[in-house]
Enzyme design. Structure first.
Site, PDB file in Angstrom:
ATOM      1  N   ARG A 146       0.800  -1.223   0.000  1.00 58.39           N
ATOM      2  CA  ARG A 146       0.000   0.000   0.000  1.00 58.39           C
ATOM      3  C   ARG A 146       0.840   1.284   0.000  1.00 58.39           C
ATOM      4  O   ARG A 146       0.306   2.373   0.173  1.00 58.39           O
ATOM      5  CB  ARG A 146      -0.961  -0.001   1.199  1.00 58.39           C
ATOM      6  CG  ARG A 146      -2.015  -1.077   1.107  1.00 58.39           C
ATOM      7  CD  ARG A 146      -3.048  -0.986   2.212  1.00 58.39           C
ATOM      8  NE  ARG A 146      -3.968  -2.109   2.153  1.00 58.39           N
ATOM      9  CZ  ARG A 146      -5.082  -2.141   1.405  1.00 58.39           C
ATOM     10  NH1 ARG A 146      -5.407  -1.098   0.677  1.00 58.39           N
ATOM     11  NH2 ARG A 146      -5.859  -3.198   1.402  1.00 58.39           N
ATOM     12  N   ASP A 176      -8.411   3.394  -7.263  1.00 59.69           N
ATOM     13  CA  ASP A 176      -8.435   4.809  -7.635  1.00 59.69           C
ATOM     14  C   ASP A 176      -7.144   5.527  -7.223  1.00 59.69           C
ATOM     15  O   ASP A 176      -6.535   6.248  -8.018  1.00 59.69           O
ATOM     16  CB  ASP A 176      -9.684   5.508  -7.076  1.00 59.69           C
ATOM     17  CG  ASP A 176      -9.907   5.240  -5.598  1.00 59.69           C
ATOM     18  OD1 ASP A 176      -9.285   4.308  -5.048  1.00 59.69           O
ATOM     19  OD2 ASP A 176     -10.702   5.968  -4.975  1.00 59.69           O
ATOM     20  N   ASP A 206     -14.127  -3.647  -4.476  1.00 62.49           N
ATOM     21  CA  ASP A 206     -15.166  -2.764  -3.952  1.00 62.49           C
ATOM     22  C   ASP A 206     -16.083  -2.208  -5.031  1.00 62.49           C
ATOM     23  O   ASP A 206     -17.165  -1.716  -4.728  1.00 62.49           O
ATOM     24  CB  ASP A 206     -14.539  -1.578  -3.202  1.00 62.49           C
ATOM     25  CG  ASP A 206     -13.861  -2.017  -1.926  1.00 62.49           C
ATOM     26  OD1 ASP A 206     -14.072  -3.166  -1.507  1.00 62.49           O
ATOM     27  OD2 ASP A 206     -13.106  -1.208  -1.348  1.00 62.49           O
TER      28      ASP A 206
END
Lengths: 552, 552
Positions: A146, A176, A206
């Protein structure tokens, strides 16, 4: 891997389908460009930030001559953020494209996300390595991470790696944020006169990386089918045992697409949608009452069982809870040392009574103690409440139980209430990709190569017309800046790709809303069963209800 | 059902396979009897209790003439206890057998378990009703229930229903208790000169209804495959994200067959087996230390992730926890009114300090508060601790976290520990039955009819040779008394079918034990994926590792 399952061995044999245009020899396909594009908002600011990459045209692959495809190239790929089924197939499509262009071309995988690029931590991908991961779930082939590339030092390190590796391109597979990062990286390389091009691929279970240009992000299909399998099984169990209400929390922190899709697939009694809760400013008490109403009504029909779906992020969309969380974050951060000294829940509670606003303390003190403790205990490294660790499913089950007790005492509820709670998230992020995700991802990866071979940068790999069979799919590229606007993040305005929330006037929500009153009271469960990879096409190849409703 | 899934529609078309001998016309198949049998223990007592049904011979279907099969009959079927995938196919096999014998014969389903027989609450099954449930999961066709037929009044009511319904036979589909009940009912009908015969079918996902005669109970295959799908997905996620330890509790209160089978299918880092914990008298501290050792060892290899399987009943097998639970049950029952007045956990804790033995209070006070509260809060209607509501997975995760904190302070642990907990049970009990369970159950139901048509009572429907393809299976009947012994239940000696626990010298456990040291440290995950119904035979038709190891 010591011991491969029978399914894994069988899935190695699967040949993912490509859009027709990409079934031609790669040198017989060219990019056809449309008109220049604009960002969705804040055009002037974005134009300033993306001096070299702003406003590029959309592009579509069509038949034509492109001899450049045969050049020898060297490409790096990065998996970024949370796992989504199909990531390995993006790499497979990219790898096969690169090798179809020129056998001597090379693909390297940066390890454990963007930090692999910063640290030049990589592995070269060859046939044997690639073949072990075709059509499998997970991101374990090269790992994910991440890390965001944000600081000047990180950009410099990324450029240094690209130069050291002599990379013609980097493909970033992510959501995104990661694709925003891809756009910034593309701009940075160009601004600094570097040859390395950057292409993004839309990933996230998601389902919130979606817009006019992106029909769906990969992984959403497989994850929702896996959760729906489990929800359907639990519905069938509820309808057989006839004595439990199951409160099921589903991943989806910002958007409720997963819960909505699962509701369309399984027809539960209740499905909460965070976006609706926020729009209607529903309080926890109102939500509790609505659920209790449905339970009481079903009890009148002697149906003391049911299934309720809850999106993971719900508490952040309930106005008074949102305020409470914000205030807790502030107060606990401002008084960190003092607060961390408090040992028992009683001490912490007393401190909060003295330090929170009256309305926030009222919200806090109405929570069941076990849940209230989670707001205080599981904080992230910045001291913030970890919303993903709050057992919203237990919170609601407990609140509803209390409410039903009161109603029973008042003679307004005649049933028996017993509940079980579940949270499904990690169960679906690494499933073997469905045929749809296997095909879609492979096509995205192959398209990413074709974009690289066509010389563009700052583009998202785009495969569309997804409700049709794969041979009818189109392939092309979307300039990343086209999907961006400026948003406040941690106090500063930043360029970001807009997150797609559930639209309350969109077809998927309207379809759900048109049935939910019936589903609430009358048992109307649908049992999707396990994902099938080999059976009849209507079982194996259908994709999500969401995309069907949106695009057909 | 409002809206059938594509899989459900496709599964309607599946034709379950029968053993070769049952593919003949039913009047061309006869029972061949072996020698008289004896119970596994307590023969004299059981002979006294089962005067009319004790000691019957085992029986096997072979080719031969049986014109009785064509008689018109009326049969009732009962689903008893917890759901298991395939129950509807038992009914389908029974129904098709009955109709193959004589189209005018009738099958009725008693609703919601044995109470349907007591209350004569039933539904007649016809083609349309039956067809809606073929090859589906769940017990929702006629419902299930846990009522035991125990009192003289219940036996009288059961006989009255059988007489009113003019039943030639009742088929009871259930676990060890329900089949014990079937044996007692068979005896009662005979002893009272009633014509109604009783046949049992071996059901339970737990896998503990198993012995020399029963190779496996139905549902175990599908449930374990469903849990293994999820465990494999989580393993892949753990191995991709590389930052979480997942503590996964699995159903299996008395026996750990499910956990063991899932471990063989998925090769997790750790799988606890209740039977071993009991045999080795392992304390909670020891178990905690063992897990912490593995975590610390993997941290040295920079693998700060893993997967641990925990059988649901574990706490009852840890000696000091077992004592604690027994003592809590006693004390809380003896002082019910007084205890129920205590409101806060602190008050209850003080009361327990004063009332429990020192050793039990020490055990209790060492528990994390959230878990300790579950021992006191969620009691059953008799005031007993509800073991199935204790979050053993959280208990272990919390104890391990504490232990690792201490080790870190002492410089003996260098890793990062973050955990997630899961409980899988309801997710698998109502899945669409695997091809194996669909075939096995259909064969059990068909065999049950053939036993009825052969005039026997007090038998269990028996289908064997299950590791071979279905055409090689044998079909016959086992006298229920053969599997019984006498056991203490709630203070009185009762005839029961022995529960099969995991045998520590059995092949499945030994296979696991021979690999677990390697799996513990070296990531060796296997990813079984979702159950497949249509693909290659090696993917779709293989049954459990347990039965393969036991019978091949």
């Amino acid at each position: 891997m010591a011991n491969l399952s029978a399914l894994q061995i069988a899935r190695y044999e699967y040949n993912p389908k490509l859009p027709s245009v990409l079934r031609n020899n790669p040198d017989e396909v060219v990019l056809e460009f449309g008109k220049a594009t604009e960002a969705v908002a804040d055009q002037a600011e974005l134009k300033e930030l993306f001096k070299n990459t702003y406003g590029k045209p959309e592009a579509l692959f069509v038949k034509g001559k492109n001899p450049d495809v045969k050049k020898e190239i060297r490409v790096g790929v990065i998996l970024s953020g949370g796992q989504a089924p199909g990531g390995h197939n993006v790499i497979a499509g990219l790898y096969d494209g690169i090798k179809a262009g020129n056998k001597k071309s090379t693909l390297i995988g940066f390890k454990n996300g963007p930090s692999g690029l910063i640290e030049n931590d990589f592995v070269e991908i060859d046939d044997k390595f690639m073949d072990a991961y075709r059509n499998t779930g997970g991101f374990d082939m090269i790992g994910s991470g991440r890390t965001k590339i944000e600081t000047p030092e990180q950009y410099a390190a990324s450029m240094a790696t690209a130069e050291k590796q002599n990379l013609d391109a980097i493909v970033i597979v992510g959501g995104d944020d990661s694709n925003t990062n891809a756009a910034l990286l593309a701009e940075t390389f160009l601004a600094n006169g570097k040859k390395t091009r950057v292409i993004g691929c839309p990933k996230t279970i998601d389902g919130d990386l979606k817009n006019e240009q992106i029909e769906t992000s990969f992984g959403f299909d497989t994850a929702c089918k896996t959760y729906s399998e489990l929800i359907g099984n639990i519905e069938r169990d509820a309808n057989s045992a006839k004595k439990y209400w199951h409160f099921i929390k589903l991943m989806g922190r910002s958007a409720s697409h997963i819960a909505l899709e699962c509701a369309l697939q399984t027809q539960p009694n209740i499905c909460l949608i965070s976006e609706e809760v926020e729009a209607k400013k529903m309080t926890l008490k109102q939500i509790t009452n609505d659920i209790a109403d449905a339970i009481a009504k079903r009890a009148e029909n002697k149906e003391n069982f049911g299934v309720i779906l809850i999106p993971e992020g719900l508490v952040e969309f309930i106005p008074e809870m949102k305020s409470l969380i914000a205030e807790l974050n502030d107060k606990m951060a401002q008084n960190e040392a003092e607060f961390n000294k408090l040992e028992t829940f009683a001490d912490k509670n007393a401190w909060l009574k003295a330090n929170l606003t009256a309305s926030s303390y009222e919200t806090f003190s109405a929570l069941p103690e076990g849940i209230a403790a989670q707001f205080l205990a599981d904080r992230d490294p910045h001291g913030n409440v970890q919303v993903s660790r709050i057992e919203t499913e237990k919170l609601l089950a407990t609140m509803v139980e209390r409410e039903l007790k009161v109603r029973k005492e008042n003679g307004k509820y005649c049933g028996k209430f017993s509940s079980y709670t579940h949270f499904f998230g990690y169960e679906g992020r690494c499933a073997f990709p469905s045929n749809f995700d296997a095909d879609y991802c492979y096509s995205l990866g192959y398209t990413a190569f074709m974009l690289i071979a066509s010389g563009v940068t700052g583009y998202l790999s785009s495969v569309r017309n997804l409700t049709k069979p794969a041979d009818k799919w189109t392939a092309g590229g979307i300039p990343l800046t086209m999907m961006m606007n400026m948003e406040q993040r941690h106090g500063t305005k930043k360029p970001v790709i807009r997150k797609a929330l559930v639209e309350l006037d969109g077809k998927p929500f309207k379809e759900f809303a048109s049935h939910r009153d019936e589903w609430k009271i009358k048992t109307s469960y649908t049992f999707p069963g396990a994902i099938q990879y080999f059976g009849p096409s209507e079982v194996c190849d259908q994709t999500t209800k969401t995309i069907k409703l949106e695009r057909e």
